[in-house]
Design a protein around this motif. Structure first.
Motif, PDB file in Angstrom:
ATOM      1  N   LEU A 501      -1.408   9.104  -7.261  1.00 34.54           N
ATOM      2  CA  LEU A 501      -1.441   7.683  -7.599  1.00 34.54           C
ATOM      3  C   LEU A 501      -0.436   7.334  -8.698  1.00 34.54           C
ATOM      4  O   LEU A 501       0.439   6.483  -8.505  1.00 34.54           O
ATOM      5  CB  LEU A 501      -2.852   7.285  -8.031  1.00 34.54           C
ATOM      6  CG  LEU A 501      -3.938   7.358  -6.945  1.00 34.54           C
ATOM      7  CD1 LEU A 501      -5.291   7.000  -7.517  1.00 34.54           C
ATOM      8  CD2 LEU A 501      -3.600   6.430  -5.777  1.00 34.54           C
ATOM      9  N   TYR A 502      -0.549   7.994  -9.844  1.00 34.62           N
ATOM     10  CA  TYR A 502       0.345   7.670 -10.955  1.00 34.62           C
ATOM     11  C   TYR A 502       1.765   8.158 -10.684  1.00 34.62           C
ATOM     12  O   TYR A 502       2.741   7.508 -11.071  1.00 34.62           O
ATOM     13  CB  TYR A 502      -0.176   8.285 -12.252  1.00 34.62           C
ATOM     14  CG  TYR A 502      -1.581   7.869 -12.608  1.00 34.62           C
ATOM     15  CD1 TYR A 502      -2.148   6.706 -12.099  1.00 34.62           C
ATOM     16  CD2 TYR A 502      -2.366   8.645 -13.454  1.00 34.62           C
ATOM     17  CE1 TYR A 502      -3.439   6.333 -12.414  1.00 34.62           C
ATOM     18  CE2 TYR A 502      -3.667   8.274 -13.785  1.00 34.62           C
ATOM     19  CZ  TYR A 502      -4.197   7.123 -13.252  1.00 34.62           C
ATOM     20  OH  TYR A 502      -5.477   6.744 -13.565  1.00 34.62           O
ATOM     21  N   GLY A 503       1.870   9.312 -10.012  1.00 32.14           N
ATOM     22  CA  GLY A 503       3.197   9.834  -9.689  1.00 32.14           C
ATOM     23  C   GLY A 503       3.940   8.947  -8.712  1.00 32.14           C
ATOM     24  O   GLY A 503       5.155   8.750  -8.827  1.00 32.14           O
ATOM     25  N   GLY A 504       3.213   8.388  -7.748  1.00 29.68           N
ATOM     26  CA  GLY A 504       3.857   7.500  -6.779  1.00 29.68           C
ATOM     27  C   GLY A 504       4.382   6.233  -7.426  1.00 29.68           C
ATOM     28  O   GLY A 504       5.498   5.781  -7.144  1.00 29.68           O
ATOM     29  N   LEU A 538     -11.406  -2.136  -4.300  1.00 29.32           N
ATOM     30  CA  LEU A 538     -10.234  -3.003  -4.385  1.00 29.32           C
ATOM     31  C   LEU A 538      -9.176  -2.393  -5.302  1.00 29.32           C
ATOM     32  O   LEU A 538      -7.984  -2.381  -4.977  1.00 29.32           O
ATOM     33  CB  LEU A 538     -10.651  -4.379  -4.913  1.00 29.32           C
ATOM     34  CG  LEU A 538      -9.516  -5.408  -5.077  1.00 29.32           C
ATOM     35  CD1 LEU A 538      -8.889  -5.727  -3.726  1.00 29.32           C
ATOM     36  CD2 LEU A 538     -10.058  -6.685  -5.728  1.00 29.32           C
ATOM     37  N   ALA A 539      -9.619  -1.868  -6.456  1.00 27.97           N
ATOM     38  CA  ALA A 539      -8.679  -1.255  -7.394  1.00 27.97           C
ATOM     39  C   ALA A 539      -8.031  -0.022  -6.782  1.00 27.97           C
ATOM     40  O   ALA A 539      -6.811   0.196  -6.912  1.00 27.97           O
ATOM     41  CB  ALA A 539      -9.396  -0.893  -8.691  1.00 27.97           C
ATOM     42  N   ALA A 540      -8.852   0.814  -6.111  1.00 31.70           N
ATOM     43  CA  ALA A 540      -8.307   2.022  -5.494  1.00 31.70           C
ATOM     44  C   ALA A 540      -7.316   1.672  -4.397  1.00 31.70           C
ATOM     45  O   ALA A 540      -6.250   2.301  -4.255  1.00 31.70           O
ATOM     46  CB  ALA A 540      -9.441   2.879  -4.942  1.00 31.70           C
ATOM     47  N   TYR A 544      -3.363   2.784  -4.280  1.00 30.68           N
ATOM     48  CA  TYR A 544      -2.776   3.519  -3.158  1.00 30.68           C
ATOM     49  C   TYR A 544      -1.610   2.746  -2.548  1.00 30.68           C
ATOM     50  O   TYR A 544      -0.598   3.330  -2.155  1.00 30.68           O
ATOM     51  CB  TYR A 544      -3.834   3.811  -2.093  1.00 30.68           C
ATOM     52  CG  TYR A 544      -4.581   5.109  -2.336  1.00 30.68           C
ATOM     53  CD1 TYR A 544      -3.943   6.332  -2.195  1.00 30.68           C
ATOM     54  CD2 TYR A 544      -5.920   5.108  -2.707  1.00 30.68           C
ATOM     55  CE1 TYR A 544      -4.614   7.522  -2.422  1.00 30.68           C
ATOM     56  CE2 TYR A 544      -6.606   6.284  -2.933  1.00 30.68           C
ATOM     57  CZ  TYR A 544      -5.948   7.502  -2.803  1.00 30.68           C
ATOM     58  OH  TYR A 544      -6.616   8.670  -3.024  1.00 30.68           O
ATOM     59  N   ARG A 545      -1.725   1.431  -2.461  1.00 29.05           N
ATOM     60  CA  ARG A 545      -0.614   0.633  -1.934  1.00 29.05           C
ATOM     61  C   ARG A 545       0.620   0.771  -2.812  1.00 29.05           C
ATOM     62  O   ARG A 545       1.742   0.917  -2.314  1.00 29.05           O
ATOM     63  CB  ARG A 545      -1.036  -0.844  -1.840  1.00 29.05           C
ATOM     64  CG  ARG A 545      -1.950  -1.171  -0.667  1.00 29.05           C
ATOM     65  CD  ARG A 545      -2.297  -2.648  -0.695  1.00 29.05           C
ATOM     66  NE  ARG A 545      -3.136  -3.026   0.443  1.00 29.05           N
ATOM     67  CZ  ARG A 545      -3.653  -4.242   0.607  1.00 29.05           C
ATOM     68  NH1 ARG A 545      -3.408  -5.194  -0.302  1.00 29.05           N
ATOM     69  NH2 ARG A 545      -4.391  -4.506   1.664  1.00 29.05           N
ATOM     70  N   LEU A 546       0.403   0.719  -4.131  1.00 30.95           N
ATOM     71  CA  LEU A 546       1.535   0.846  -5.043  1.00 30.95           C
ATOM     72  C   LEU A 546       2.125   2.258  -5.002  1.00 30.95           C
ATOM     73  O   LEU A 546       3.336   2.444  -4.984  1.00 30.95           O
ATOM     74  CB  LEU A 546       1.091   0.524  -6.471  1.00 30.95           C
ATOM     75  CG  LEU A 546       0.743  -0.937  -6.764  1.00 30.95           C
ATOM     76  CD1 LEU A 546       0.141  -1.064  -8.161  1.00 30.95           C
ATOM     77  CD2 LEU A 546       1.996  -1.809  -6.655  1.00 30.95           C
TER      78      LEU A 546
END
Length: 584
Positions: A501-504, A538-540, A544-546
């Motif tokens: 998540l953060y790496g993407g 919603l947050a997850a 994931y989209r980002l």
């Protein structure tokens, strides 16, 4: 590629020896020039004989020599216009690094050759320069190369930029270090010892950090159980004119049982005459002589300083430093192996394993390739302002190729170092064997040295095990972004949830060319039943989209249902997700 090496001096020392080996090793892909800030020492003539251009600036000749030497260095660097500047040791890192940057050389690698464990007992100048280097390390060098894991760890603690730090152990020519039966017989006869005399030895200059007092006390203790044991001491100051040394020999009553050789140039022959090598130091970085002894077939007894324990592995004996009793016990355990057929078999096994370990982990070609990979990436990341190339002075066997493509850089981003070893090590090894420069970023942990032993560059990144503190999560994302911006990887492979998540997100912000995410499972947020507004889901979904929205990315999933969930959430596009069952 043209690499200029800047070193404090070319006297008889570990860093100077490694520099000489590196630039004269077979298979050179670069032209080398060596600049000594002081004199040519003992290696200047040897380098010239090998076809290496050498400049000595005489910085210590007089009080006014320093500014003149720095001005000469600046003009030399402007004239040579190297692709890369490699500095060696603190003073050259500071002075050579600043002058190189002023001369327009941005592809700069610092070289740390000191563990720093006992720098407080060193010169005040060295301590001040190391302190300054730590403050400047965030912007002067492109990369910082340490010779040992312990040295890298300690310098990171001092404030050196951890993201720029990597470890390249010293390399050794196995043809120069090997068992030599003829030398063994000849030298023992010269010393008045027969073939059966158990013989330990040490090659080290007279210096408090080498702790000869510890060695001699341990030797005296061992003599109580092994009266036939003898000891050979070689190195600067190992001679009868050294009052401090002679006082220790008299104190323990061992004058007649120690052979003093002074400084010698036939160290391979000396090592071949020993049965056991002993390192008694209280501080080291990467003790070259231990590797040389193992390459010669000697089992080693070492104090646990620097990378000594890592070097010997299970091929020798490791004891605490400054503990003569423990050192004597290990010496006795080693010597006992010589007294029986069963012990002799174990001794021979340790001898063979030690030599094999050196060849695989610390071979000269291994070191040369690692340095070459670093220089190639530096030259690609920080192109020289001038594209002029030298037309002569190639090192033996070198080929002048200025357009060689840089090595592709692969970065694994994983939360736990142990997880990387259990789930991604074979992939990283295959990538390395295929020619990739492999980097691994994880949290710190006891498994990190095992990653570094594979020859991978490791980066410590902050990641919390929970997600309860938003500021800690943000600091992880920022740390990833900074690492990607500085390292400029060609491909990032993220594994497990937070790195994915953060790496993407960080990869997109940093403009990374390619990104591969391995999603082991979507977690409870996606598996619980839907019903009404779900802020966590919603947050997850947004994360994931980002994270997976990189324009050149692939997502590795373990099952079809996870792919369907991510497609339904709009996080992956058709053709972006790949199913690899058991991918972790």
């Amino acid at each position: 590629m043209h690499v200029v090496h800047i070193i404090s001096g070319l006297g008889h020392g570990g860093a100077e020896t490694v520099l000489y080996r590196l630039v004269t090793a077979p298979g050179q892909q670069a032209t080398h020039t060596v600049i000594s800030l002081s004199t040519e020492g003992v290696f200047g003539a040897r380098l010239r004989a090998a076809g290496i251009e050498v400049h000595a600036l005489g910085m210590k000749d007089s009080p006014l020599a320093a500014p003149q030497a720095l001005w000469r260095l600046y003009r030399l660097l402007r004239q040579l216009a190297p692709d890369v500047a490699q500095t060696w040791m603190y003073h050259a890192d500071l002075l050579g690094g600043l002058v190189a940057r002023a001369a327009g050389v941005r592809a700069l690698a610092w070289g740390i050759r000191n563990s720093g464990a006992d720098l407080s007992h060193g010169s005040r100048s060295a301590r001040a320069v190391a302190w300054l280097c730590a403050r400047l390390s965030h912007w002067v060098p492109g990369v910082i190369i340490a010779c040992a894991d312990e040295a890298a760890r300690r310098h990171r603690q001092w404030g050196y930029d951890a993201d720029r730090m990597l470890v390249i152990p010293n390399g050794y020519d196995m043809a120069a270090w090997h068992p030599d039966a003829q030398a063994r017989v000849a030298l023992r006869q010269e010393w008045g010892l027969d073939a059966a005399t158990p013989l330990i030895g040490s090659v080290a200059r007279w210096n408090p950090l080498k702790d000869h007092a510890n060695l001699l006390e341990a030797f005296a203790l061992s003599l109580q159980r092994q009266p036939a044991l003898r000891c050979v001491l070689a190195g600067q100051g190992m001679e009868a004119g050294n009052a401090g040394l002679m006082a220790l020999l008299r104190q323990y009553g061992i004058e007649s049982k120690v052979v003093l050789l002074g400084r010698r140039d036939d160290v391979p022959r000396i090592l071949a005459a020993l049965d056991i090598y002993v390192l008694s130091s209280r501080a080291e970085g990467f003790p070259n002589v231990v590797v040389e002894a193992m390459a010669t077939g000697l089992p080693c007894v070492v104090t646990d300083v620097g990378d000594a324990a890592r070097i010997v592995g299970d091929c020798g004996w490791v004891v605490p430093s400054r503990n003569a009793g423990a050192l004597a016990g290990a010496i006795n355990a080693a010597i006992v192996l010589l007294a029986s057929s069963e012990g002799s078999a174990e001794y021979q096994s340790r001898s063979r394993q030690g030599r094999q370990r050196v060849e695989q982990a610390f071979g000269l070609e291994v070191m040369r390739k690692r340095y070459q990979a670093v220089w190639s990436r530096l030259a690609a990341d920080y192109p020289a302002r001038s594209q002029r190339r030298r037309g002569s002075g190639l090192a033996p066997g070198a080929t002048q190729t200025s357009s060689a493509p840089p090595v592709a850089r692969l970065l694994f981003l994983v939360n736990n170092p142990a997880f990387f070893l259990s789930h991604r090590l074979p992939i990283a090894q295959a990538a390395r064997d295929a020619g990739y420069e492999v980097h691994v970023a994880t949290m710190d942990g006891p498994s990190v040295p095992l990653i570094q032993e594979q020859g991978f560059t490791h980066h410590v990144v902050p990641m919390s095990r929970s997600g309860s503190k938003p500021w800690e999560e943000l600091s992880s994302l920022v740390a990833f972004w900074r690492l990607f911006r500085r390292l400029k990887p060609d491909l990032i492979h993220a594994v497990t949830i937070k790195p994915v998540l953060y790496g993407g997100i960080a990869a997109r912000l940093a403009g990374a060319p390619a990104y591969v995410a391995a999603v082991s499972g979507l977690g409870f947020v996606f598996t619980r039943r839907e019903g009404g507004f779900d802020p966590l889901r919603l947050a997850a979904t947004l994360l994931y989209r980002l994270a997976l929205g990189h324009r050149n990315s692939r997502v590795v999933l373990q099952n079809v249902s996870d792919r369907q969930e991510l497609r339904k959430a709009g996080a992956v596009q058709p053709g972006q997700a790949v199913i690899v069952r058991g991918s972790g």
